[in-house]
Structures are given as structure tokens and as C-alpha cells.
Design a protein around this motif. Structure first.
Motif, short mmCIF file in Angstrom:
data_model
loop_
_atom_site.label_atom_id
_atom_site.label_comp_id
_atom_site.label_asym_id
_atom_site.label_seq_id
_atom_site.Cartn_x
_atom_site.Cartn_y
_atom_site.Cartn_z
N ASP A 30 91.63 17.36 81.04
CA ASP A 30 91.66 16.00 80.51
C ASP A 30 92.01 15.00 81.61
O ASP A 30 91.44 13.90 81.68
N LEU A 31 92.93 15.38 82.47
CA LEU A 31 93.32 14.51 83.57
C LEU A 31 92.14 14.27 84.51
O LEU A 31 91.90 13.13 84.94
N VAL A 36 87.52 10.76 86.37
CA VAL A 36 86.08 10.49 86.40
C VAL A 36 85.79 9.15 85.72
O VAL A 36 85.03 8.32 86.25
N LEU A 37 86.39 8.92 84.55
CA LEU A 37 86.19 7.65 83.84
C LEU A 37 86.70 6.47 84.67
O LEU A 37 86.06 5.41 84.70
N ALA A 39 86.80 6.31 87.91
CA ALA A 39 85.83 6.10 88.99
C ALA A 39 84.59 5.37 88.47
O ALA A 39 84.03 4.52 89.18
N GLU A 40 84.17 5.68 87.25
CA GLU A 40 83.02 4.98 86.66
C GLU A 40 83.35 3.50 86.45
O GLU A 40 82.51 2.63 86.69
N CYS A 41 84.55 3.21 86.00
CA CYS A 41 84.97 1.82 85.85
C CYS A 41 84.95 1.11 87.20
O CYS A 41 84.52 -0.05 87.29
N ASP A 42 85.39 1.80 88.24
CA ASP A 42 85.36 1.21 89.58
C ASP A 42 83.94 0.84 90.00
O ASP A 42 83.70 -0.22 90.57
N LYS A 43 82.98 1.73 89.71
CA LYS A 43 81.59 1.45 90.06
C LYS A 43 81.07 0.20 89.36
O LYS A 43 80.42 -0.64 89.97
N VAL A 44 81.38 0.08 88.07
CA VAL A 44 80.92 -1.07 87.29
C VAL A 44 81.57 -2.36 87.80
O VAL A 44 80.91 -3.39 87.94
N ILE A 45 82.86 -2.29 88.11
CA ILE A 45 83.57 -3.47 88.61
C ILE A 45 83.04 -3.85 89.99
O ILE A 45 82.85 -5.04 90.28
N ASP A 46 82.77 -2.86 90.84
CA ASP A 46 82.20 -3.15 92.15
C ASP A 46 80.83 -3.82 92.01
O ASP A 46 80.49 -4.71 92.78
N ARG A 47 80.07 -3.38 91.03
CA ARG A 47 78.73 -3.94 90.81
C ARG A 47 78.80 -5.36 90.25
O ARG A 47 78.13 -6.26 90.74
N PRO A 66 85.68 -6.43 81.29
CA PRO A 66 86.24 -5.51 80.29
C PRO A 66 86.70 -4.17 80.89
O PRO A 66 87.63 -3.55 80.40
N SER A 67 86.06 -3.75 81.97
CA SER A 67 86.46 -2.49 82.61
C SER A 67 87.84 -2.58 83.25
O SER A 67 88.49 -1.56 83.45
N MET A 68 88.29 -3.80 83.55
CA MET A 68 89.64 -3.95 84.10
C MET A 68 90.67 -3.51 83.06
O MET A 68 91.62 -2.80 83.38
N ASN A 69 90.47 -3.93 81.81
CA ASN A 69 91.38 -3.51 80.74
C ASN A 69 91.31 -2.01 80.51
O ASN A 69 92.32 -1.35 80.27
N GLU A 70 90.11 -1.46 80.58
CA GLU A 70 89.95 -0.02 80.41
C GLU A 70 90.65 0.75 81.51
O GLU A 70 91.26 1.79 81.26
N LYS A 71 90.56 0.23 82.75
CA LYS A 71 91.25 0.89 83.87
C LYS A 71 92.76 0.93 83.63
O LYS A 71 93.40 1.93 83.92
N MET A 72 93.31 -0.14 83.10
CA MET A 72 94.75 -0.17 82.82
C MET A 72 95.11 0.85 81.75
O MET A 72 96.12 1.56 81.87
N LYS A 73 94.30 0.98 80.72
CA LYS A 73 94.55 1.97 79.66
C LYS A 73 94.44 3.38 80.22
O LYS A 73 95.26 4.25 79.92
N ILE A 74 93.39 3.61 81.01
CA ILE A 74 93.17 4.94 81.61
C ILE A 74 94.35 5.29 82.51
O ILE A 74 94.84 6.44 82.50
#
Length: 111
Positions: A30-31, A36-37, A39-47, A66-74
Motif C-alpha cells: 500500500d505504501l 506511485v500515486l 509521482a503521478e500527481c507530480d507529473k500532472v502538476i509539472d505538466r 487539484p493534485s496539490m490537495n491530493e498530494k497533501m492527502k497522500i
């Protein structure tokens, strides 16, 4: 992070737990999934950038991605999960015994 690096991280983490304990193995998996999730958020934010423009009819406004909020939750989930994993402690090397002369400790030099 590339897929191979996540697999390497997974192997390192598995080496630090009791792999017979299936719950601990699941926690490690799970960790890795959370990494992985993230890293995917990072790709979207970079884009797209850290902020996005929202258009609602004639109105335009800027808000955080929105991925910034998801990164904080993750990140919060990763921290909680890391704390719950029972990592094996590495053995601490025994301190060196002082050398003795006929059972008495040597006296050190004052110089």
C-alpha cells in the motif's frame, strides 16, 4: 520516480519487515502504491503548473491545482502508514571492551 525504482524501494522495505506477516506485507504494498500515486500527481502538476485558471461563463479565477490537495492527502496517508509498519530493528554492535592488564583496566595517558 521510475517503476524500477519503486520495485527497488519495495524490496528494501520488505527486507526490513517480517514477510511472514501478511498484514505488514500489505502495508508495504500500500505504501508503494501511495508513492506511485504521488509521482503521478507530480507529473500532472509539472505538466499543468501549481495553479489553474477556472472559467465560469464570463468569470475567470485562479485556484491551486487539484493534485496539490491530493498530494497533501497522500502524504498524510504515507506518514500514517509508515508509522504503523513494524520494521525490524537492526542489531546494535556491542561496545568494544576496554583492554585490560591482568584483569585491570589500563590507565590512559594524560597527554
Amino acid at each position: 520516480m521510475e517503476k524500477e525504482r519503486f520495485e527497488e524501494l519495495r524490496k528494501q522495505l520488505l527486507a526490513r519487515i517480517d514477510t511472514e506477516d501478511l498484514l505488514e506485507v500489505k502495508k508495504v504494498n500500500d505504501l508503494i502504491r501511495l508513492h506511485v500515486l504521488d509521482a503521478e500527481c507530480d507529473k500532472v502538476i509539472d505538466r499543468d503548473g501549481v495553479s489553474i485558471v477556472i472559467e465560469n461563463g464570463s468569470q475567470k479565477f485562479i485556484k491551486s491545482h487539484p493534485s496539490m490537495n491530493e498530494k497533501m492527502k497522500i502524504n498524510a496517508q504515507k506518514i500514517a502508514l509508515e508509522k504503523s509498519i513494524k520494521f525490524k530493528l537492526k542489531p546494535i554492535p556491542a561496545p568494544a571492551t576496554p583492554s585490560t592488564v591482568e584483569g585491570k583496566q589500563k590507565r590512559g595517558s594524560l597527554i
